[in-house]
Enzyme design. Structure first.
Site, mmCIF file in Angstrom:
data_model
loop_
_atom_site.group_PDB
_atom_site.id
_atom_site.type_symbol
_atom_site.label_atom_id
_atom_site.label_comp_id
_atom_site.label_asym_id
_atom_site.label_seq_id
_atom_site.Cartn_x
_atom_site.Cartn_y
_atom_site.Cartn_z
ATOM 1 N N GLU A 95 0.821 -1.203 0.000
ATOM 2 C CA GLU A 95 0.000 0.000 0.000
ATOM 3 C C GLU A 95 0.870 1.274 0.000
ATOM 4 O O GLU A 95 1.788 1.408 0.810
ATOM 5 C CB GLU A 95 -0.933 -0.015 1.230
ATOM 6 C CG GLU A 95 -1.839 1.186 1.357
ATOM 7 C CD GLU A 95 -2.724 1.410 0.151
ATOM 8 O OE1 GLU A 95 -3.309 0.440 -0.360
ATOM 9 O OE2 GLU A 95 -2.816 2.574 -0.303
ATOM 10 N N THR B 26 -5.661 1.480 -5.588
ATOM 11 C CA THR B 26 -5.225 0.076 -5.463
ATOM 12 C C THR B 26 -5.848 -0.791 -6.549
ATOM 13 O O THR B 26 -5.183 -1.651 -7.135
ATOM 14 C CB THR B 26 -5.622 -0.534 -4.100
ATOM 15 O OG1 THR B 26 -5.279 0.370 -3.066
ATOM 16 C CG2 THR B 26 -4.918 -1.857 -3.862
ATOM 17 N N HIS C 193 -1.549 3.284 4.783
ATOM 18 C CA HIS C 193 -2.535 4.044 4.014
ATOM 19 C C HIS C 193 -2.700 5.426 4.623
ATOM 20 O O HIS C 193 -2.689 5.567 5.845
ATOM 21 C CB HIS C 193 -3.877 3.295 4.008
ATOM 22 C CG HIS C 193 -4.843 3.797 2.981
ATOM 23 N ND1 HIS C 193 -5.492 5.006 3.098
ATOM 24 C CD2 HIS C 193 -5.246 3.263 1.806
ATOM 25 C CE1 HIS C 193 -6.262 5.183 2.045
ATOM 26 N NE2 HIS C 193 -6.127 4.141 1.234
ATOM 27 N N ASP D 272 1.784 -0.118 -4.768
ATOM 28 C CA ASP D 272 0.563 -0.028 -5.590
ATOM 29 C C ASP D 272 0.398 1.349 -6.242
ATOM 30 O O ASP D 272 -0.120 1.459 -7.351
ATOM 31 C CB ASP D 272 -0.696 -0.456 -4.808
ATOM 32 C CG ASP D 272 -1.091 0.471 -3.665
ATOM 33 O OD1 ASP D 272 -0.294 1.337 -3.268
ATOM 34 O OD2 ASP D 272 -2.233 0.314 -3.162
ATOM 35 N N HIS D 273 0.841 2.395 -5.560
ATOM 36 C CA HIS D 273 0.752 3.766 -6.100
ATOM 37 C C HIS D 273 1.413 4.694 -5.099
ATOM 38 O O HIS D 273 1.818 4.256 -4.025
ATOM 39 C CB HIS D 273 -0.716 4.178 -6.338
ATOM 40 C CG HIS D 273 -1.596 3.925 -5.137
ATOM 41 N ND1 HIS D 273 -1.545 4.692 -3.996
ATOM 42 C CD2 HIS D 273 -2.503 2.943 -4.890
ATOM 43 C CE1 HIS D 273 -2.405 4.217 -3.112
ATOM 44 N NE2 HIS D 273 -2.995 3.143 -3.617
HETATM 45 C C1 GP9 Z 1 -8.701 -0.821 0.409
HETATM 46 C C2 GP9 Z 1 -7.281 -0.669 -0.008
HETATM 47 C C3 GP9 Z 1 -6.869 0.768 -0.068
HETATM 48 O O1 GP9 Z 1 -9.182 -2.102 0.308
HETATM 49 O O2 GP9 Z 1 -7.055 -1.357 -1.185
HETATM 50 O O3 GP9 Z 1 -7.440 1.407 -1.121
HETATM 51 P P1 GP9 Z 1 -6.833 2.686 -1.863
HETATM 52 O O4 GP9 Z 1 -7.427 3.876 -1.204
HETATM 53 O O5 GP9 Z 1 -5.366 2.685 -1.735
HETATM 54 O O6 GP9 Z 1 -7.270 2.490 -3.254
HETATM 55 MN MN MN Z 2 -3.718 1.610 -2.338
#
Ligand code: GP9
Ligand code: MN
Length: 402
Positions: free
Chosen positions: A37, A79, A195, A254-255
């Protein structure tokens, strides 16, 4: 219709010719993907007050393929867009999330390919609700046999923070589920603790927060450090359970985690100037491919997340020439531009941002001609991409009987 498919096939065919040196290196192995994340590449080998932010990953990189110039290509789907990029080798849509907008399409996605070409069992494991990002529906479409989500974990106030279960209990509780998968398996773990706004109780903070002017960045360091520890503990568990050796690990960010609004704090942390080129470089995410027993190698080719799928298939010895996607094997990728959904792009030499062209080396603005020569490719690729997704065109080539 079928003429669209021919046009697209013509464009995509031959772009991925040849079997490079690493073809089949991980043939038949289990595949473990770890989606980290909000993890940006700048944390790798970076210290804060003399402490490494990612000590485990820094060690792992020494015995892995470490792709050090890979860009985040996600859009509003965050994500879910990164999952889409990796599984389909297509770009996300310019607005919304493909997971939410097109769950009924055919995609011939990575889990489906692994099932049909390698007999893999496929699973995704993630501590959030099944409906988040419409995962439950989209995972059926993408070919996941199992989705272990929040309802399959013991989640309580004590083991949760921010969006849900913390990464360490998440991994620890995952092992038993994961162990039941038939081999070979493809298992995707999606972390959550790192996150925004990067909250973590003091007892879980294994590194002091940074001391920049930006609180978000100061906290980010602690949640990335926690995630690193969680991945270390996952590896230890896998070794104990004899599930380490026969596996290929694909670990990627992921980003971005720090949006432009808070980026001054990162510039301060890294002791760098606030420039468009530094902003562009901060869009890089780590990509680490670990095959136990291998020698480490740093690969500095410039690429994007869309390339992960072909790279993994290549290592598994599964041909990609016949697969329709924009994914280019990152081991042998040429100077094809890395395309962003907003029309920006980057190559080894030039970066195009907000209609201006920069030299990635000198960080100076240069004539736009250097960048504009890639515009046609860029537009063509994004247009074809959207035709494929919005017209559900892969359904014409996907049928198992075709
Ligand atoms: C939620 C997680 C986070 O299930 O994948 O989401 P994001 O905000 O990073 O897309
Ligand atoms: Mn994410």
């Amino acid at each position: 219709d079928s003429s669209d498919i021919e046009k697209i096939d013509h464009y995509l065919a031959n772009k991925q010719a040849g079997k490079g040196k690493h073809y089949g290196e991980a043939k038949g192995r289990n595949v473990i993907l770890i989606s980290m994340e909000s993890t940006q590449n700048f944390v790798i080998n970076q210290t804060v007050n003399g402490e490494e932010i990612t000590p485990f990953l820094n060690d792992l990189i020494e015995k892995s393929y470490y792709f050090s110039n890979i860009y985040d290509q996600t859009a509003q789907g965050k994500t879910s867009d990164s999952e889409f990029l990796v599984d389909t080798g297509l770009y996300p849509l310019p607005s919304g999330s493909v997971f939410v907008r097109r769950p009924e399409n055919s995609f011939n996605a990575l889990p489906e390919i692994l099932k049909s070409s390698g007999g893999y069992t496929t699973a995704s494991l993630h501590g959030n609700d099944r409906e988040f990002w419409n995962r439950e529906a989209m995972y059926n479409t993408l070919g996941y046999d199992y989705f272990f989500s929040k309802r399959d974990y013991e989640v309580n106030q004590e083991n949760s923070v921010n969006y849900g279960i913390k990464d360490i209990p998440f991994f620890m509780q995952s092992i038993d589920k994961h162990k039941q998968l038939n081999e070979p398996y493809f298992a995707k773990f999606i972390t959550l603790t790192n996150h925004f706004p990067f909250l973590l109780e003091e007892e879980d903070q294994l590194i002091e927060p940074a001391n920049t002017e930006v609180g978000v960045v100061n906290r980010y360091v602690t949640t990335v450090r926690y995630q690193d520890e969680a991945i270390k503990e996952l590896f230890e568990q896998l070794k104990e359970q004899h599930m380490y050796k026969d596996t290929i690990f694909v670990i990627y960010g992921d980003h971005y985690g720090i949006s432009q609004k808070y980026e001054e704090g990162v510039h301060e942390l890294l002791g760098q100037k606030k420039t468009p080129v530094n902003h562009m470089k901060l869009q890089q995410v780590p990509l680490i491919i670990h095959i136990p027993g291998q020698k480490g190698k740093k690969i500095s080719t410039v690429g994007g997340q869309v390339g992960i799928r072909s790279t993994v298939l290549h290592l598994l010895g599964i041909p990609t020439e016949d697969k329709m996607s924009f994914s280019r094997n990152l081991f042998i990728r040429d100077n094809h531009p890395v395309i962003f959904r907003d029309g920006d792009m980057v190559t080894g030499k030039y970066g195009y941002m907000d209609n201006l062209c920069y030299s990635m080396k000198s960080a100076k603005q240069v004539s736009r001609d250097h960048c504009l020569k890639y515009q046609e490719t860029l537009q063509q690729e994004l247009e074809l991409n959207d035709e494929i997704i919005l017209g559900d065109l892969l359904r014409f080539i996907n049928s198992p009987n075709s």
